[in-house]
Write a protein that holds these residues in place. Structure first.
Motif, PDB file in Angstrom:
ATOM      1  N   SER A  29       0.820  -1.214   0.000  1.00 57.85           N
ATOM      2  CA  SER A  29       0.000   0.000   0.000  1.00 57.85           C
ATOM      3  C   SER A  29       0.852   1.262   0.000  1.00 57.85           C
ATOM      4  CB  SER A  29      -0.924   0.006   1.225  1.00 57.85           C
ATOM      5  OG  SER A  29      -0.162  -0.061   2.423  1.00 57.85           O
ATOM      6  N   VAL A  30       2.163   1.087   0.120  1.00 59.23           N
ATOM      7  CA  VAL A  30       3.069   2.229   0.253  1.00 59.23           C
ATOM      8  C   VAL A  30       4.351   1.972  -0.534  1.00 59.23           C
ATOM      9  CG1 VAL A  30       2.211   2.852   2.553  1.00 59.23           C
ATOM     10  CG2 VAL A  30       4.118   1.229   2.336  1.00 59.23           C
ATOM     11  N   ALA A  31       5.139   3.034  -0.666  1.00 59.34           N
ATOM     12  CA  ALA A  31       6.519   2.899  -1.135  1.00 59.34           C
ATOM     13  C   ALA A  31       7.423   2.941   0.085  1.00 59.34           C
ATOM     14  CB  ALA A  31       6.869   4.031  -2.090  1.00 59.34           C
ATOM     15  N   GLY A  32       8.411   2.062   0.114  1.00 58.14           N
ATOM     16  CA  GLY A  32       9.291   2.030   1.278  1.00 58.14           C
ATOM     17  C   GLY A  32      10.265   0.890   1.216  1.00 58.14           C
ATOM     18  N   VAL A  33      10.804   0.542   2.374  1.00 58.25           N
ATOM     19  CA  VAL A  33      11.772  -0.547   2.469  1.00 58.25           C
ATOM     20  C   VAL A  33      11.252  -1.571   3.471  1.00 58.25           C
ATOM     21  CG1 VAL A  33      13.135   0.651   4.246  1.00 58.25           C
ATOM     22  CG2 VAL A  33      14.191  -1.157   2.863  1.00 58.25           C
ATOM     23  N   VAL A  34      11.386  -2.840   3.104  1.00 60.72           N
ATOM     24  CA  VAL A  34      10.963  -3.924   3.984  1.00 60.72           C
ATOM     25  C   VAL A  34      11.976  -4.043   5.124  1.00 60.72           C
ATOM     26  CG1 VAL A  34      10.519  -6.403   4.171  1.00 60.72           C
ATOM     27  CG2 VAL A  34       9.850  -5.160   2.097  1.00 60.72           C
ATOM     28  N   THR A  35      11.507  -3.818   6.346  1.00 58.54           N
ATOM     29  CA  THR A  35      12.408  -3.886   7.501  1.00 58.54           C
ATOM     30  C   THR A  35      12.295  -5.202   8.255  1.00 58.54           C
ATOM     31  OG1 THR A  35      10.761  -2.786   8.901  1.00 58.54           O
ATOM     32  CG2 THR A  35      12.412  -1.396   7.810  1.00 58.54           C
ATOM     33  N   ASP A  36      11.184  -5.914   8.047  1.00 57.56           N
ATOM     34  CA  ASP A  36      11.043  -7.189   8.751  1.00 57.56           C
ATOM     35  C   ASP A  36       9.891  -7.991   8.153  1.00 57.56           C
ATOM     36  OD1 ASP A  36      11.663  -9.157  10.561  1.00 57.56           O
ATOM     37  OD2 ASP A  36      11.278  -7.945  12.353  1.00 57.56           O
ATOM     38  N   ILE A  37       9.916  -9.281   8.381  1.00 52.03           N
ATOM     39  CA  ILE A  37       8.806 -10.176   8.033  1.00 52.03           C
ATOM     40  C   ILE A  37       8.502 -10.963   9.303  1.00 52.03           C
ATOM     41  CG2 ILE A  37       8.019 -12.069   6.579  1.00 52.03           C
ATOM     42  CD1 ILE A  37      10.064 -11.036   4.459  1.00 52.03           C
ATOM     43  N   ILE A  38       7.317 -10.737   9.864  1.00 50.56           N
ATOM     44  CA  ILE A  38       7.017 -11.225  11.208  1.00 50.56           C
ATOM     45  C   ILE A  38       5.748 -12.085  11.222  1.00 50.56           C
ATOM     46  CG2 ILE A  38       8.142  -9.258  12.312  1.00 50.56           C
ATOM     47  CD1 ILE A  38       5.377  -8.000  12.714  1.00 50.56           C
ATOM     48  N   ASP A  39       5.548 -12.757  12.338  1.00 50.85           N
ATOM     49  CA  ASP A  39       4.312 -13.504  12.571  1.00 50.85           C
ATOM     50  C   ASP A  39       3.427 -12.690  13.509  1.00 50.85           C
ATOM     51  OD1 ASP A  39       5.068 -15.744  11.032  1.00 50.85           O
ATOM     52  OD2 ASP A  39       6.242 -16.541  12.708  1.00 50.85           O
ATOM     53  N   ILE A  40       2.161 -12.531  13.137  1.00 51.65           N
ATOM     54  CA  ILE A  40       1.244 -11.756  13.956  1.00 51.65           C
ATOM     55  C   ILE A  40      -0.099 -12.484  14.044  1.00 51.65           C
ATOM     56  CG2 ILE A  40       2.278  -9.556  13.262  1.00 51.65           C
ATOM     57  CD1 ILE A  40      -0.274  -9.087  11.529  1.00 51.65           C
ATOM     58  N   GLN A  41      -0.937 -12.011  14.948  1.00 46.90           N
ATOM     59  CA  GLN A  41      -2.349 -12.370  14.928  1.00 46.90           C
ATOM     60  C   GLN A  41      -3.086 -11.144  14.417  1.00 46.90           C
ATOM     61  OE1 GLN A  41      -5.061 -12.906  18.478  1.00 46.90           O
ATOM     62  NE2 GLN A  41      -5.050 -15.020  17.729  1.00 46.90           N
ATOM     63  N   THR A  42      -3.841 -11.308  13.345  1.00 47.65           N
ATOM     64  CA  THR A  42      -4.501 -10.177  12.701  1.00 47.65           C
ATOM     65  C   THR A  42      -5.735  -9.742  13.475  1.00 47.65           C
ATOM     66  OG1 THR A  42      -5.973 -11.511  11.309  1.00 47.65           O
ATOM     67  CG2 THR A  42      -3.744 -11.078  10.471  1.00 47.65           C
TER      68      THR A  42
END
Length: 439
Positions: free
Chosen positions: A77-90
Motif C-alpha cells: 500500500s506504500v513505497a518504502g523498504v521492507v524492515t522485517d517479516i514477522i508472525d502476527i495475529q490479525t
C-alpha cells in the motif's frame, strides 16, 4: 408511485448511531511511517511472500502471491523498504505472516489513469479481479474471483448496500459519492457470470445514497437490466441470504450458497474495488472505512492504506474522549474486540469502533425466563435458547439436531434477550467444538 420497501421475516431494530459519521467528509489519511501488511487477509491459503528484508517496494507492487486458486494476491500500500517479516495475529483473528514496511523518505505518489473504453471478455474481467487481489470487503474476505467463476449458472447479481451493522457508514459514503463506480462495477460483474439482471439494494435509512444511484441509472446506457431497490432498515438485513430473500424471495437451502439459487451478492466496497481494478488498473491496497464511536472525538469515514495501525487511524480521527473501554474491528454486533490498538487494518476492515469504559461493561446475566424472544427474532428460524444450552453442556449431537451450524452469529438473539444470556458466545463455542471434532 412509491416503491415497495423490501425485507425478510423476523430480525431486530437496533439503535444505529450512524449520525456520528454519515455526513462526514472523506478524510484521506497521510501515509504512516510504517505499515504492517498481513499476507492472510482472505479465506483460503495464505499468500506466498515475494519480498525479503531490505527490499525496496513501490505503491501497488505485488508482495504476496496467491497460492493456488483459493487465495488472494497482496499488494504493497506504500513505497518504502521492507524492515522485517514477522508472525502476527490479525484483527480478524488469523495467525499470519506479515510484511513490515518503513515509508520515511520515499515518494508515495502513484497516478492511475482512467481507461474510458473498457471492453473485456468475462474471463478477462475475472482475471483482473484476481490480479488485483479483491476479496469480500464487508467482513467475509472471500476471494472475489472465485465467486465470479461459479460452477452453477447465475441469473442475478446483487450489490449489498444494506450496511445494517450499527455505526458503520463507509458503504453509504461510496454509494452517495461514487455512483458511477458502483453501477459500472455491477455491470462488469453481471457480464462476468452472464447474468440477466443486476440489482443494487439499499436500506431506506440511506435516502441520499438511493437517490444518487437512482439518478445515475436514469442516464446510464446499460447492456443488461439494472435497477435499485429499497430495503427496510432492519438487522441483519445485510446478511446475503436475508437480502436474497428480501429482494428475490428465494431461499438458500441449509448449508447452501447463494449460487444454489442463481445469485451472487457483493459488498459495495468490493464492487468499488472491481471498478478501480478494471477502469484504473489499480490493485486493492487501500479502502474507505469508518472510525467511530461515542469515545471518538471526530467520527469520520476515511481512506486508509492497508496495513495502517488502528492506533494511527484513531489518532487521525482526533483521538478518544477518554479512557478506551473496547476497540472493535467492525460493528458492535458481529465485530471482533481487539486486545491491543496496534493491529493493522485489513482489506475487510470496514470499521473501527471505539467504546467508552461504560459501554464496555458486560451486562449482568440472569437465568433464562423462556420468553422465546430469541426465537421470535432469529432470521434463520432457529431456537437459540436450546442451542445455547446444548452447546454449553457440550451435547454436540443435540446442538447439531437444532441446526447450530446454520446460525449466522448475527447477535439478534443476544441483543433482544431480557436476561442478557451470552447466546452467540455459547453458539460460537459449540460450533468450534464441532469443527474440532471433525464433524
Amino acid at each position: 408511485m412509491a416503491q415497495d420497501v423490501l425485507t425478510f421475516k423476523k430480525g431486530v431494530h437496533i439503535d444505529e448511531f450512524k449520525e456520528l459519521s454519515e455526513d462526514s467528509n472523506l478524510l484521506v489519511l497521510e501515509v504512516p511511517k510504517q505499515v504492517v501488511i498481513p499476507l492472510t487477509q482472505h479465506i483460503g491459503a495464505p499468500s506466498k511472500c515475494l519480498v525479503n528484508k531490505k527490499d525496496e517496494v513501490a505503491v501497488g507492487q505485488l508482495i504476496g502471491q496467491a497460492v493456488g486458486n483459493f487465495s488472494a494476491n497482496i499488494h504493497s500500500s506504500v513505497a518504502g523498504v521492507v524492515t522485517d517479516i514477522i508472525d502476527i495475529q490479525t484483527a480478524s483473528g488469523k495467525n499470519a505472516q506479515a510484511v513490515v514496511i518503513d515509508t520515511e523518505g520515499f515518494d508515495q505518489n502513484k497516478e492511475y489513469i482512467l481507461n474510458e473504453h473498457v471492453d473485456l471478455s468475462k474471463e478477462e474481467i475475472v482475471s483482473k479481479i484476481k490480479d488485483a487481489g479483491i476479496v469480500g470487503m464487508g467482513g467475509a474476505a472471500f476471494p472475489t474471483h472465485i465467486k465470479y467463476t461459479p460452477p452453477k449458472p447465475i441469473d442475478t447479481v446483487i450489490v449489498n448496500g444494506a450496511e445494517c451493522e450499527p455505526y458503520v457508514t463507509c458503504d453509504d459514503y461510496i454509494l452517495k459519492n461514487k455512483p458511477e463506480a458502483i453501477v459500472k462495477g455491477l455491470s462488469l460483474l453481471v457480464k462476468a457470470v452472464d447474468a440477466k439482471e443486476g440489482i443494487i439494494a439499499i436500506e431506506d435509512n440511506k435516502p441520499k445514497a438511493y437517490e444518487s444511484i437512482a439518478n445515475y441509472l436514469k442516464n446510464y446506457d446499460a447492456k443488461v437490466k439494472l435497477r435499485v431497490v429499497k430495503l427496510a432498515t432492519k438487522y441483519p438485513q445485510g446478511d446475503e441470504k436475508r437480502i436474497i430473500d428480501a429482494v428475490l424471495h428465494r431461499h438458500v437451502p441449509s448449508g447452501g450458497l447463494p449460487m444454489d439459487v442463481g445469485v451472487n451478492v457483493s459488498n459495495v466496497s468490493s464492487v468499488n474495488a472491481v471498478y478501480e481494478a478494471i477502469y484504473y488498473d489499480k490493485p486493492l491496497y487501500e479502502r474507505v472505512m469508518t472510525v467511530t464511536g461515542h469515545n471518538i472525538n471526530k467520527p469520520t469515514n476515511m481512506l486508509v492504506k492497508i496495513g495502517t495501525a488502528f492506533e494511527y487511524a484513531i489518532d487521525q480521527a482526533a483521538g478518544t474522549k477518554g479512557e478506551i473501554g473496547k476497540i472493535i474491528n467492525g460493528g458492535p454486533m458481529m465485530g471482533i474486540a481487539q486486545p491491543t490498538n496496534d493491529k493493522p487494518i485489513e482489506k475487510a476492515t470496514n470499521c473501527i469502533l471505539v467504546q467508552t469504559k461504560e459501554e464496555a461493561i458486560p451486562p449482568v446475566t440472569e437465568p433464562c425466563i423462556r420468553c422465546a424472544r430469541c426465537v421470535e427474532v432469529c432470521p434463520v428460524n432457529l431456537m437459540p435458547l436450546y442451542i445455547h444450552k446444548f452447546a454449553l453442556k457440550e451435547k454436540l449431537d443435540m446442538a447439531e439436531s437444532y441446526r447450530i451450524m446454520d446460525c449466522i452469529e448475527c447477535g439478534s438473539c443476544s441483543y433482544i434477550c431480557p436476561s442478557k444470556r451470552p447466546l452467540v458466545e455459547a453458539i460460537r463455542f459449540g460450533k468450534r467444538q464441532i469443527r474440532q471434532a471433525g464433524k
